[in-house]
Design a protein around this motif. Structure first.
Motif, PDB file in Angstrom:
ATOM      1  N   LEU A 123     -28.625   5.319  14.681  1.00  0.00           N
ATOM      2  CA  LEU A 123     -27.885   4.580  13.667  1.00  0.00           C
ATOM      3  C   LEU A 123     -26.401   4.894  13.782  1.00  0.00           C
ATOM      4  O   LEU A 123     -26.013   6.008  14.137  1.00  0.00           O
ATOM      5  N   THR A 124     -25.571   3.921  13.472  1.00  0.00           N
ATOM      6  CA  THR A 124     -24.134   4.129  13.525  1.00  0.00           C
ATOM      7  C   THR A 124     -23.669   4.930  12.307  1.00  0.00           C
ATOM      8  O   THR A 124     -24.289   4.871  11.242  1.00  0.00           O
ATOM      9  N   ASN A 125     -22.573   5.659  12.490  1.00  0.00           N
ATOM     10  CA  ASN A 125     -21.967   6.357  11.355  1.00  0.00           C
ATOM     11  C   ASN A 125     -20.768   5.586  10.804  1.00  0.00           C
ATOM     12  O   ASN A 125     -20.027   6.093   9.977  1.00  0.00           O
ATOM     13  N   LYS A 126     -20.602   4.341  11.272  1.00  0.00           N
ATOM     14  CA  LYS A 126     -19.505   3.503  10.784  1.00  0.00           C
ATOM     15  C   LYS A 126     -19.789   3.075   9.342  1.00  0.00           C
ATOM     16  O   LYS A 126     -20.934   2.860   8.951  1.00  0.00           O
ATOM     17  N   THR A 127     -18.728   2.933   8.570  1.00  0.00           N
ATOM     18  CA  THR A 127     -18.882   2.536   7.168  1.00  0.00           C
ATOM     19  C   THR A 127     -18.067   1.298   6.803  1.00  0.00           C
ATOM     20  O   THR A 127     -18.197   0.781   5.698  1.00  0.00           O
ATOM     21  N   ILE A 128     -17.231   0.826   7.729  1.00  0.00           N
ATOM     22  CA  ILE A 128     -16.408  -0.344   7.453  1.00  0.00           C
ATOM     23  C   ILE A 128     -16.539  -1.344   8.600  1.00  0.00           C
ATOM     24  O   ILE A 128     -17.031  -1.019   9.680  1.00  0.00           O
ATOM     25  N   VAL A 129     -16.068  -2.561   8.355  1.00  0.00           N
ATOM     26  CA  VAL A 129     -16.054  -3.585   9.395  1.00  0.00           C
ATOM     27  C   VAL A 129     -14.923  -3.284  10.374  1.00  0.00           C
ATOM     28  O   VAL A 129     -13.831  -2.881   9.968  1.00  0.00           O
ATOM     29  N   GLU A 130     -15.189  -3.481  11.659  1.00  0.00           N
ATOM     30  CA  GLU A 130     -14.158  -3.297  12.672  1.00  0.00           C
ATOM     31  C   GLU A 130     -13.946  -4.622  13.397  1.00  0.00           C
ATOM     32  O   GLU A 130     -14.847  -5.134  14.063  1.00  0.00           O
ATOM     33  N   GLU A 131     -12.742  -5.151  13.251  1.00  0.00           N
ATOM     34  CA  GLU A 131     -12.425  -6.459  13.818  1.00  0.00           C
ATOM     35  C   GLU A 131     -12.386  -6.410  15.343  1.00  0.00           C
ATOM     36  O   GLU A 131     -11.931  -5.433  15.945  1.00  0.00           O
ATOM     37  N   GLN A 132     -12.871  -7.484  15.974  1.00  0.00           N
ATOM     38  CA  GLN A 132     -12.841  -7.652  17.428  1.00  0.00           C
ATOM     39  C   GLN A 132     -12.325  -9.049  17.735  1.00  0.00           C
ATOM     40  O   GLN A 132     -12.398  -9.952  16.892  1.00  0.00           O
ATOM     41  N   THR A 133     -11.830  -9.243  18.953  1.00  0.00           N
ATOM     42  CA  THR A 133     -11.440 -10.604  19.329  1.00  0.00           C
ATOM     43  C   THR A 133     -12.657 -11.429  19.723  1.00  0.00           C
ATOM     44  O   THR A 133     -12.734 -12.622  19.430  1.00  0.00           O
ATOM     45  N   HIS A 134     -13.627 -10.782  20.378  1.00  0.00           N
ATOM     46  CA  HIS A 134     -14.850 -11.455  20.802  1.00  0.00           C
ATOM     47  C   HIS A 134     -16.020 -10.484  20.698  1.00  0.00           C
ATOM     48  O   HIS A 134     -15.859  -9.292  20.953  1.00  0.00           O
ATOM     49  N   ILE A 135     -17.177 -11.013  20.360  1.00  0.00           N
ATOM     50  CA  ILE A 135     -18.426 -10.258  20.418  1.00  0.00           C
ATOM     51  C   ILE A 135     -19.479 -11.160  21.038  1.00  0.00           C
ATOM     52  O   ILE A 135     -19.671 -12.297  20.591  1.00  0.00           O
ATOM     53  N   GLY A 136     -20.135 -10.690  22.071  1.00  0.00           N
ATOM     54  CA  GLY A 136     -21.194 -11.477  22.693  1.00  0.00           C
ATOM     55  C   GLY A 136     -22.314 -11.759  21.700  1.00  0.00           C
ATOM     56  O   GLY A 136     -22.584 -10.975  20.790  1.00  0.00           O
ATOM     57  N   ALA A 137     -22.986 -12.888  21.896  1.00  0.00           N
ATOM     58  CA  ALA A 137     -23.954 -13.382  20.901  1.00  0.00           C
ATOM     59  C   ALA A 137     -25.340 -12.770  21.061  1.00  0.00           C
ATOM     60  O   ALA A 137     -26.345 -13.464  20.995  1.00  0.00           O
ATOM     61  N   PHE A 138     -25.419 -11.451  21.246  1.00  0.00           N
ATOM     62  CA  PHE A 138     -26.740 -10.825  21.293  1.00  0.00           C
ATOM     63  C   PHE A 138     -27.323 -10.677  19.891  1.00  0.00           C
ATOM     64  O   PHE A 138     -28.528 -10.628  19.704  1.00  0.00           O
ATOM     65  N   CYS A 139     -26.444 -10.632  18.864  1.00  0.00           N
ATOM     66  CA  CYS A 139     -26.910 -10.609  17.479  1.00  0.00           C
ATOM     67  C   CYS A 139     -25.756 -10.983  16.563  1.00  0.00           C
ATOM     68  O   CYS A 139     -24.949 -10.135  16.192  1.00  0.00           O
ATOM     69  N   TRP A 140     -25.668 -12.257  16.206  1.00  0.00           N
ATOM     70  CA  TRP A 140     -24.622 -12.768  15.317  1.00  0.00           C
ATOM     71  C   TRP A 140     -25.197 -13.072  13.951  1.00  0.00           C
ATOM     72  O   TRP A 140     -26.275 -13.667  13.839  1.00  0.00           O
ATOM     73  N   PHE A 141     -24.445 -12.731  12.919  1.00  0.00           N
ATOM     74  CA  PHE A 141     -24.781 -13.101  11.541  1.00  0.00           C
ATOM     75  C   PHE A 141     -23.631 -13.951  11.013  1.00  0.00           C
ATOM     76  O   PHE A 141     -22.464 -13.564  11.126  1.00  0.00           O
ATOM     77  N   MET A 142     -23.956 -15.110  10.435  1.00  0.00           N
ATOM     78  CA  MET A 142     -22.905 -15.976   9.904  1.00  0.00           C
ATOM     79  C   MET A 142     -23.475 -16.979   8.921  1.00  0.00           C
ATOM     80  O   MET A 142     -24.695 -17.131   8.780  1.00  0.00           O
ATOM     81  N   LYS A 143     -22.576 -17.673   8.252  1.00  0.00           N
ATOM     82  CA  LYS A 143     -22.986 -18.762   7.378  1.00  0.00           C
ATOM     83  C   LYS A 143     -23.396 -19.965   8.233  1.00  0.00           C
ATOM     84  O   LYS A 143     -22.716 -20.318   9.194  1.00  0.00           O
ATOM     85  N   SER A 144     -24.482 -20.591   7.851  1.00  0.00           N
ATOM     86  CA  SER A 144     -24.963 -21.761   8.598  1.00  0.00           C
ATOM     87  C   SER A 144     -23.931 -22.876   8.571  1.00  0.00           C
ATOM     88  O   SER A 144     -23.761 -23.610   9.549  1.00  0.00           O
ATOM     89  N   GLU A 145     -23.230 -23.003   7.466  1.00  0.00           N
ATOM     90  CA  GLU A 145     -22.237 -24.070   7.328  1.00  0.00           C
ATOM     91  C   GLU A 145     -21.151 -23.966   8.373  1.00  0.00           C
ATOM     92  O   GLU A 145     -20.658 -24.967   8.896  1.00  0.00           O
TER      93      GLU A 145
END
Length: 202
Positions: A123-145
């Motif tokens: 498990l990660t020990n991260k506690t906040i969101v870390e912005e990236q320019t790109h993330i490969g689509a191995f597991c994306w979460f988003m709004k369907s809209e």
């Protein structure tokens, strides 16, 4: 509630392990398995651990981008997750964390769990969101809209399989939204989702 799209191509062993790790989960509305393999059967519906599972086949070979877009046609929930078949849940609270993180960070269009080694699901020990320019689509979460508004992944030319996910991230940024890692994890094999041998890569 969340719909999940799993893209797969001749990866039954990985797929079965992913489903076993996913289900049951009360936050999942349904699982959509979009199979890139050419088969005569069009749609197979079943219930696994009290969760509706829809498996899609087609009469032609589909590569990654079209495979994702085909699965998305069956999404009805407000949120959805796009997953490769060679992933496996490593954090039992991952969906709760993704939903909570999205609620607290509405300026993010795509959130992704940190990818950890498939056989070492730490498990990660991260506690906040870390912005990236790109993330490969191995597991994306988003709004369907958002996915619907941006017309899904590009399927033209070289984007039929490679780099359509990075192109989508660019379009998300053009919408004034961000892409980032969420403080949860998903196990990822990498290269186990079925690789094409008959198309070129950038």
């Amino acid at each position: 509630m969340v719909d999940i799209i799993i893209t797969t191509y001749k990866t039954e062993d990985y797929l079965n392990m992913l489903l076993e790790s996913l289900l049951p989960n009360k936050l999942i509305n349904k699982v959509i398995i979009s199979d890139g393999e050419k088969k005569e059967i069009k749609i197979v519906e079943s219930v696994i651990n009290n969760t509706k599972v829809i498996r899609l086949f087609d009469n032609k070979r589909k590569y990654f981008s079209e495979n994702c877009n085909t699965g998305f046609k069956f999404v009805t929930s407000e949120y959805f997750i796009l997953m490769n078949s060679d992933t496996r849940v490593s954090d039992p609270n991952w969906l709760n964390i993704l939903l909570k993180t999205q609620g607290e960070n509405s300026n993010y269009g795509i959130l992704s769990p940190w990818g950890v080694f498939y056989n070492e699901p730490k498990l990660t020990n991260k506690t906040i969101v870390e912005e990236q320019t790109h993330i490969g689509a191995f597991c994306w979460f988003m709004k369907s809209e958002l996915f619907r508004r941006l017309n899904g992944l590009r399927t033209d030319g070289d984007y039929i399989h490679w780099n359509s996910d990075f192109d989508f991230c660019d379009r998300v940024y053009k919408e004034g939204l961000k892409v980032g890692w969420a403080p949860t994890t998903i196990s990822h094999k990498g290269g186990g989702s079925g690789q094409p041998t008959d198309i070129k890569r950038f």
